[in-house]
Design a protein around this motif. Structure first.
Motif, PDB file in Angstrom:
ATOM      1  N   ILE A   1       0.850  -1.393  -0.042  1.00  0.00           N
ATOM      2  CA  ILE A   1      -0.274  -0.069  -0.339  1.00  0.00           C
ATOM      3  C   ILE A   1       0.970   0.939  -0.585  1.00  0.00           C
ATOM      4  N   TYR A   2       0.111   2.278  -0.497  1.00  0.00           N
ATOM      5  CA  TYR A   2       1.244   3.431  -0.430  1.00  0.00           C
ATOM      6  C   TYR A   2      -0.064   4.710  -0.151  1.00  0.00           C
TER       7      TYR A   2
ATOM      8  N   PRO B   1       2.874   9.358   7.490  1.00  0.00           N
ATOM      9  CA  PRO B   1       4.279   9.511   7.992  1.00  0.00           C
ATOM     10  C   PRO B   1       5.027   9.591   6.630  1.00  0.00           C
ATOM     11  N   ILE B   2       6.565   9.921   5.873  1.00  0.00           N
ATOM     12  CA  ILE B   2       7.162   9.697   5.227  1.00  0.00           C
ATOM     13  C   ILE B   2       7.154   7.972   5.870  1.00  0.00           C
ATOM     14  N   ALA B   3       7.277   6.807   5.475  1.00  0.00           N
ATOM     15  CA  ALA B   3       7.757   5.052   5.000  1.00  0.00           C
ATOM     16  C   ALA B   3       8.301   5.251   4.138  1.00  0.00           C
ATOM     17  N   ASP B   4       8.996   3.326   3.953  1.00  0.00           N
ATOM     18  CA  ASP B   4       9.476   3.593   2.533  1.00  0.00           C
ATOM     19  C   ASP B   4       8.399   3.312   1.684  1.00  0.00           C
TER      20      ASP B   4
ATOM     21  N   PHE C   1       5.116  17.650  -7.248  1.00  0.00           N
ATOM     22  CA  PHE C   1       7.025  18.142  -5.740  1.00  0.00           C
ATOM     23  C   PHE C   1       7.639  16.700  -6.400  1.00  0.00           C
ATOM     24  N   PRO C   2       8.309  17.519  -7.562  1.00  0.00           N
ATOM     25  CA  PRO C   2       9.809  16.223  -8.067  1.00  0.00           C
ATOM     26  C   PRO C   2      10.750  16.169  -7.378  1.00  0.00           C
ATOM     27  N   GLU C   3      10.853  16.520  -5.629  1.00  0.00           N
ATOM     28  CA  GLU C   3      11.149  15.157  -4.820  1.00  0.00           C
ATOM     29  C   GLU C   3      10.717  14.240  -4.471  1.00  0.00           C
ATOM     30  N   VAL C   4       9.569  13.916  -4.497  1.00  0.00           N
ATOM     31  CA  VAL C   4       9.628  12.218  -3.990  1.00  0.00           C
ATOM     32  C   VAL C   4       9.298  11.592  -5.495  1.00  0.00           C
ATOM     33  N   VAL C   5       8.991  12.516  -6.452  1.00  0.00           N
ATOM     34  CA  VAL C   5       9.323  11.385  -7.089  1.00  0.00           C
ATOM     35  C   VAL C   5      10.324  11.157  -8.052  1.00  0.00           C
ATOM     36  N   ARG C   6      11.812  11.907  -7.723  1.00  0.00           N
ATOM     37  CA  ARG C   6      12.966  11.157  -7.923  1.00  0.00           C
ATOM     38  C   ARG C   6      13.207  10.462  -6.858  1.00  0.00           C
ATOM     39  N   TRP C   7      12.629  10.253  -5.551  1.00  0.00           N
ATOM     40  CA  TRP C   7      12.974   9.738  -4.623  1.00  0.00           C
ATOM     41  C   TRP C   7      12.076   8.163  -4.598  1.00  0.00           C
ATOM     42  N   VAL C   8      11.616   8.046  -5.260  1.00  0.00           N
ATOM     43  CA  VAL C   8      10.391   7.105  -6.246  1.00  0.00           C
ATOM     44  C   VAL C   8      11.923   5.984  -7.130  1.00  0.00           C
ATOM     45  N   ALA C   9      11.782   7.613  -8.503  1.00  0.00           N
ATOM     46  CA  ALA C   9      12.580   6.943  -8.965  1.00  0.00           C
ATOM     47  C   ALA C   9      14.347   6.487  -9.033  1.00  0.00           C
TER      48      ALA C   9
ATOM     49  N   VAL D   1      16.650  13.606   0.715  1.00  0.00           N
ATOM     50  CA  VAL D   1      16.395  12.793   1.867  1.00  0.00           C
ATOM     51  C   VAL D   1      14.724  13.452   2.355  1.00  0.00           C
ATOM     52  N   PRO D   2      14.643  12.491   2.803  1.00  0.00           N
ATOM     53  CA  PRO D   2      12.771  12.556   3.024  1.00  0.00           C
ATOM     54  C   PRO D   2      12.915  13.293   4.523  1.00  0.00           C
ATOM     55  N   GLU D   3      12.206  13.903   4.587  1.00  0.00           N
ATOM     56  CA  GLU D   3      11.902  13.882   5.826  1.00  0.00           C
ATOM     57  C   GLU D   3      11.297  13.508   6.998  1.00  0.00           C
ATOM     58  N   GLN D   4      11.752  12.947   8.003  1.00  0.00           N
ATOM     59  CA  GLN D   4      11.301  11.861   8.493  1.00  0.00           C
ATOM     60  C   GLN D   4      10.332  13.090   9.767  1.00  0.00           C
ATOM     61  N   SER D   5       9.797  13.636   9.291  1.00  0.00           N
ATOM     62  CA  SER D   5       8.494  14.174  10.360  1.00  0.00           C
ATOM     63  C   SER D   5       7.040  13.412  10.522  1.00  0.00           C
TER      64      SER D   5
END
Length: 275
Positions: free
Chosen positions: A112-113, A134-137, A158-166, A266-270
């Motif tokens: 799931i996401y 919350p930000i998870a895997d 949000f280009p950062e989250v797509v790059r995080w997945v890529a 680097v995802p923000e672990q908030s």
């Protein structure tokens, strides 16, 4: 095998959950014979596009009737399904999660996401009704040698989250959406899909709800940002294309932009957004 057939299907969900499942069933039946993966819209289980009951939002647990029906549907057609539901949040009954579920051809819920970026923009506040996750895997899975990552709707901005997945080695980003209609919104949808594909050298498959509340235009583009299939603006339509990991490798050989980058994500672990 390093290629799969991907379909994006679209319709406009309403407040009738059974009717929505019937539309999902029809789209899967249409696409299944020619698809390894079917991507369907965000909020496919329940939506209130006419804002008839602004104080209410239907939700179910991951073992509820809707997801249980999706398991049977995937097993019956021997196909992978990625689709958006509204998941009950035991910690906040007023604000469920906006959740993607991935069903396997064996009828299993395998990942799931929960949506990270909520649509608090263009005069709307999704966070009033939905809990930001919350930000998870990230949700990453592989089908026939092709690796897929999943995100939801507003994440596209949000280009950062797509790059995080890529950066998890994906060949395809799949994005169920309910991209709200409005001035220039179709242009934003198409432009951002192509930009995210180009800058990450990945295929991109966006499956959106249709009008009048949303834009439709579910589509698949290649790692160079070239449109390969589009469902147009009508409801109950499927568009299908082949996706090949070898094509991703070929594009990255000529355009090694991921290797050339000098910054990491680097995802923000908030914690979950406070209320």
């Amino acid at each position: 095998m390093t290629s799969i057939r991907v379909s994006v299907g679209q319709f406009e969900a309403q407040r009738d959950v059974d009717a929505n499942f019937s539309k999902v069933n029809d789209l899967v039946q249409t696409a299944a014979a020619d698809s390894d993966l079917i991507v369907l819209p965000e909020n496919s289980m329940y939506s209130d596009p006419q804002k008839q009951d602004t104080e209410f939002r239907y939700s179910e647990s991951l073992d509820g009737e809707f997801t249980s029906g999706l398991k049977k549907l995937a097993a019956s057609h021997k196909v992978n399904i990625l689709v958006g539901i509204t998941e009950t949040n035991p910690a906040d009954e007023r604000r469920p999660f906006n959740t993607l579920v991935r069903l396997t051809p064996e009828g299993e819920l395998d990942g799931i996401y929960r949506k990270i970026h909520l649509y608090d923009a263009f005069g709307y506040r999704e966070s009033d009704k939905v809990t930001p996750a919350p930000i998870a895997d990230p949700l990453i899975f592989t089908i026939n040698g092709v690796t897929i990552g999943a995100l939801t709707c507003y994440d596209l901005r949000f280009p950062e989250v797509v790059r995080w997945v890529a950066l998890n080695g994906v060949d395809l980003v799949a994005l169920p959406a309910a991209w709200a209609a409005g001035p220039l919104k179709e242009l934003h949808w198409e432009s951002l899909i192509r930009a995210r594909a180009i800058e990450n050298t990945v295929y991109f498959a966006g499956a959106g709800q249709t009008g009048p509340s949303c834009t439709g235009l579910s589509q698949i583009v290649d790692p160079m940002g070239v449109p390969m299939a589009c469902a147009g603006i009508e409801s109950n339509v499927v568009a299908t294309s082949a996706v090949s990991s070898s094509q991703v490798q070929a594009v990255r050989k000529n355009n090694p932009s991921l290797e050339n980058r000098r910054f990491d994500v680097v995802p923000e672990q908030s914690p979950i957004m406070a209320r």
